[in-house]
Design a protein around this motif. Sequence first.
Motif, PDB file in Angstrom:
ATOM      1  N   ILE A 251       2.897  -4.458   2.809  1.00 37.47           N
ATOM      2  CA  ILE A 251       1.920  -4.897   3.810  1.00 37.47           C
ATOM      3  C   ILE A 251       1.760  -6.424   3.819  1.00 37.47           C
ATOM      4  O   ILE A 251       1.901  -7.063   4.859  1.00 37.47           O
ATOM      5  CB  ILE A 251       0.541  -4.240   3.569  1.00 37.47           C
ATOM      6  CG1 ILE A 251       0.680  -2.717   3.497  1.00 37.47           C
ATOM      7  CG2 ILE A 251      -0.428  -4.657   4.666  1.00 37.47           C
ATOM      8  CD1 ILE A 251       0.987  -2.026   4.789  1.00 37.47           C
TER       9      ILE A 251
ATOM     10  N   ILE B 179       0.889  -1.160   0.000  1.00 39.37           N
ATOM     11  CA  ILE B 179       0.000   0.000   0.000  1.00 39.37           C
ATOM     12  C   ILE B 179       0.919   1.200   0.000  1.00 39.37           C
ATOM     13  O   ILE B 179       1.709   1.377   0.924  1.00 39.37           O
ATOM     14  CB  ILE B 179      -0.919   0.018   1.237  1.00 39.37           C
ATOM     15  CG1 ILE B 179      -1.808  -1.227   1.250  1.00 39.37           C
ATOM     16  CG2 ILE B 179      -1.770   1.286   1.249  1.00 39.37           C
ATOM     17  CD1 ILE B 179      -2.762  -1.300   2.421  1.00 39.37           C
TER      18      ILE B 179
ATOM     19  N   GLY C 226      -4.246  -5.084  12.494  1.00 30.36           N
ATOM     20  CA  GLY C 226      -3.112  -4.617  11.701  1.00 30.36           C
ATOM     21  C   GLY C 226      -2.290  -5.740  11.100  1.00 30.36           C
ATOM     22  O   GLY C 226      -1.260  -5.496  10.480  1.00 30.36           O
ATOM     23  N   ALA C 227      -2.746  -6.989  11.246  1.00 27.55           N
ATOM     24  CA  ALA C 227      -1.975  -8.120  10.734  1.00 27.55           C
ATOM     25  C   ALA C 227      -2.009  -8.190   9.206  1.00 27.55           C
ATOM     26  O   ALA C 227      -1.076  -8.684   8.576  1.00 27.55           O
ATOM     27  CB  ALA C 227      -2.524  -9.422  11.314  1.00 27.55           C
ATOM     28  N   GLY C 228      -3.093  -7.677   8.614  1.00 30.17           N
ATOM     29  CA  GLY C 228      -3.196  -7.706   7.145  1.00 30.17           C
ATOM     30  C   GLY C 228      -4.409  -8.468   6.632  1.00 30.17           C
ATOM     31  O   GLY C 228      -4.470  -8.812   5.451  1.00 30.17           O
ATOM     32  N   LYS C 229      -5.388  -8.707   7.489  1.00 27.93           N
ATOM     33  CA  LYS C 229      -6.563  -9.489   7.077  1.00 27.93           C
ATOM     34  C   LYS C 229      -7.417  -8.706   6.058  1.00 27.93           C
ATOM     35  O   LYS C 229      -7.780  -9.240   5.009  1.00 27.93           O
ATOM     36  CB  LYS C 229      -7.412  -9.857   8.311  1.00 27.93           C
ATOM     37  CG  LYS C 229      -6.613 -10.582   9.388  1.00 27.93           C
ATOM     38  CD  LYS C 229      -7.449 -10.905  10.606  1.00 27.93           C
ATOM     39  CE  LYS C 229      -8.006  -9.686  11.324  1.00 27.93           C
ATOM     40  NZ  LYS C 229      -6.973  -8.803  11.936  1.00 27.93           N
ATOM     41  N   THR C 230      -7.716  -7.462   6.405  1.00 27.52           N
ATOM     42  CA  THR C 230      -8.514  -6.646   5.482  1.00 27.52           C
ATOM     43  C   THR C 230      -7.787  -6.459   4.155  1.00 27.52           C
ATOM     44  O   THR C 230      -8.381  -6.588   3.080  1.00 27.52           O
ATOM     45  CB  THR C 230      -8.801  -5.267   6.123  1.00 27.52           C
ATOM     46  OG1 THR C 230      -9.617  -5.478   7.274  1.00 27.52           O
ATOM     47  CG2 THR C 230      -9.519  -4.336   5.159  1.00 27.52           C
ATOM     48  N   THR C 231      -6.495  -6.200   4.241  1.00 26.51           N
ATOM     49  CA  THR C 231      -5.715  -6.025   3.013  1.00 26.51           C
ATOM     50  C   THR C 231      -5.766  -7.295   2.158  1.00 26.51           C
ATOM     51  O   THR C 231      -5.841  -7.221   0.934  1.00 26.51           O
ATOM     52  CB  THR C 231      -4.258  -5.665   3.360  1.00 26.51           C
ATOM     53  OG1 THR C 231      -4.278  -4.563   4.265  1.00 26.51           O
ATOM     54  CG2 THR C 231      -3.468  -5.292   2.126  1.00 26.51           C
TER      55      THR C 231
HETATM   56  N1  LIG Z   1      -4.221   3.032   3.423  1.00 26.51           N
HETATM   57  C1  LIG Z   1      -3.197   2.583   4.162  1.00 26.51           C
HETATM   58  N2  LIG Z   1      -2.043   3.265   4.201  1.00 26.51           N
HETATM   59  C2  LIG Z   1      -1.002   2.827   4.929  1.00 26.51           C
HETATM   60  N3  LIG Z   1      -1.012   1.701   5.657  1.00 26.51           N
HETATM   61  C3  LIG Z   1      -2.136   0.984   5.664  1.00 26.51           C
HETATM   62  C4  LIG Z   1      -3.291   1.372   4.929  1.00 26.51           C
HETATM   63  N4  LIG Z   1      -4.263   0.459   5.122  1.00 26.51           N
HETATM   64  C5  LIG Z   1      -3.737  -0.451   5.953  1.00 26.51           C
HETATM   65  N5  LIG Z   1      -2.468  -0.148   6.288  1.00 26.51           N
HETATM   66  C6  LIG Z   1      -1.580  -0.919   7.165  1.00 26.51           C
HETATM   67  O1  LIG Z   1      -1.573  -2.235   6.709  1.00 26.51           O
HETATM   68  C7  LIG Z   1      -1.516  -3.130   7.800  1.00 26.51           C
HETATM   69  C8  LIG Z   1      -2.627  -4.138   7.657  1.00 26.51           C
HETATM   70  O2  LIG Z   1      -3.877  -3.509   7.788  1.00 26.51           O
HETATM   71  P1  LIG Z   1      -5.220  -4.322   7.691  1.00 26.51           P
HETATM   72  O3  LIG Z   1      -5.166  -5.213   6.532  1.00 26.51           O
HETATM   73  O4  LIG Z   1      -6.326  -3.336   7.754  1.00 26.51           O
HETATM   74  O5  LIG Z   1      -5.186  -5.159   9.048  1.00 26.51           O
HETATM   75  P2  LIG Z   1      -6.307  -6.019   9.761  1.00 26.51           P
HETATM   76  O6  LIG Z   1      -7.516  -6.032   8.895  1.00 26.51           O
HETATM   77  O7  LIG Z   1      -5.691  -7.353   9.942  1.00 26.51           O
HETATM   78  O8  LIG Z   1      -6.561  -5.337  11.073  1.00 26.51           O
HETATM   79  C9  LIG Z   1      -1.618  -2.288   9.072  1.00 26.51           C
HETATM   80  O9  LIG Z   1      -0.342  -2.161   9.618  1.00 26.51           O
HETATM   81  C10 LIG Z   1      -2.116  -0.968   8.576  1.00 26.51           C
HETATM   82  O10 LIG Z   1      -1.594   0.070   9.357  1.00 26.51           O
END
Ligand SMILES: Nc1ncnc2c1ncn2[C@@H]1O[C@H](COP(=O)(O)OP(=O)(O)O)[C@@H](O)[C@H]1O
Lengths: 285, 235
Positions: free
Chosen positions: B19, B14, B40-45
Amino acid sequence: MDLIIGLTVNGLATGMLIFLLAAGLTLIFGLMSVLNFAHGGLFIWGAYTGVWSFQMTGSFIVGIIIAIITGLLLGLVTERLIIRPVYGNHIQQILITLGFMLVLQEFIKVVFGPDQKAVFPPEILQGSFLVGDIVLIKYRLFIIAVGLLIFIVSSFILKRTRVGLIVRAGVMNKEMVQSLGINIKLVFMLVFMVGSGMAALSGILHAVYSGVIYAEMGLEFSILAFIVVVIGGMGSFSGSLFAAILVGLAQAFMAYYVPALSLAVNMLLMTVVLIFRPQGLFGKG
Amino acid sequence: MNSLLELNQVEAHIQKFHILQGINFGVKKGGVTVLLGRNGAGKTTTLRTIMGLNQVSKGTIRFKDEKINDLPPHKIANLGIGYVPEDQGIFGELTVGENMRVAMKKEDEETTRRMEWVLELFPDLKKFWKKPGGALSGGQKQMLAIARAYVNKNELLLIDEPSKGLAPIIVDKVTESIEQMKENTTILLVEQNFMMASKIGNQFFIIDDGKTVHEGQMEELKNDKGLMKKYLGIS
Ligand SMILES: Nc1ncnc2c1ncn2[C@@H]1O[C@H](COP(=O)(O)OP(=O)(O)O)[C@@H](O)[C@H]1O
Ligand SMILES: [Mg+2]
């Protein structure tokens, strides 16, 4: 009394012309956050091709149709060649669309010659109605009617059809629209074309309204449209109608009572709105 | 064919941030696969990357044996993947009915049948059909988001933390609805609520710092206190 009504009709007619130009701009911005400074170029191309075909055929309807078709096609080309490469980058958008605006403007002079041209309304729309003591100029009423018609039809499409709902959903959340299986680029191209068609329609109507066309009028008039988009709220369709009428009326009344301020009044309106409601009157904070 | 969905050494950035650094898992047809891992592990990503909303920088994602990582989101969705994002992605100014209409790709018999089924499951949606999506409660928004993903004949649903911010009784309702959907749809679920996850999950994968670090059957995880503590912070 008849003075007030006369000025109101003037204001409404100008307002509708600005609305036709601003409506496309606001949707294009709302949907793809694209700042399109070439919009005025579509306006003049509509004006020139419309007037040219009107004068060639003697039919105003043909002129209007040719103007709209020119707008749609030019919109398609503009979106593909000019806008697509610069999605997401406002600085590049401003530079490339302003550049393209100038290209469109200069190209008008190449094709149609550099001189101003006089334009007259078709016979059926010349003259005026007399209602009591009040003189109502036919062509101005015609513009108001066309503007209202376009607003009603577009509102119906935006509120009642699936395509319209998709456009509005796209303004709210593009990623979600795509995640539901909808090709947002195609939707945007469509909106861009329709917006360009409306700009071109505004161009031909305005040409006949002002009685004269010249290549620079696109840029001049599109500045008013930008003011309206800001006042109405970027992305708000109803907002652009409301603000366009506001600006049209303010300009008409100022031109009569305080001519020196007639141009400044729009800037003033915009400034006041930006101070008290930066997202615009109908914009979402 | 082995898995309905398969991620192989998937990496994603990202902006400049690396990530996802190696996501590997397969979702078998049928049942619920749960992605676990701390905030913040990366599940949503991971889910966004599957949908094509984030670019894959390395590795491959396959759906029904077709490589999908270069496809735009709408094409991925049209292969039969429905997505319920973490923030639900409700169109706030559109009514409940209009939200559904945007989602419905067809108006055939099958879609109508699914619509009726899902409205029976979530009577609130029927009740508030003409209410703007933005005016719904958190639970109702979640139901609308799930209904929107379900109404098309999707083979796979990606659902991101459906229990987040909901009252326990609503969580039960959502849990129950997912249980019913898993009868005929494969589900990839991100869920922090361990009660919910363990109730409906079949297999699980744990993501930590952008990598899949563990996998197994949900049954086993319940008894593995060490694993839960290490990666999920549950003791
Ligand atoms: N738009 C973004 N810009 C910068 N970092 C991001 C962004 N979206 C997510 N992150 C980072 O990516 C990592 C994974 O986020 P995310 O997938 O939302 O985690 P989860 O869903 O497991 O809580 C986190 O460290 C978060 O800070
Ligand atoms: Mg998350």
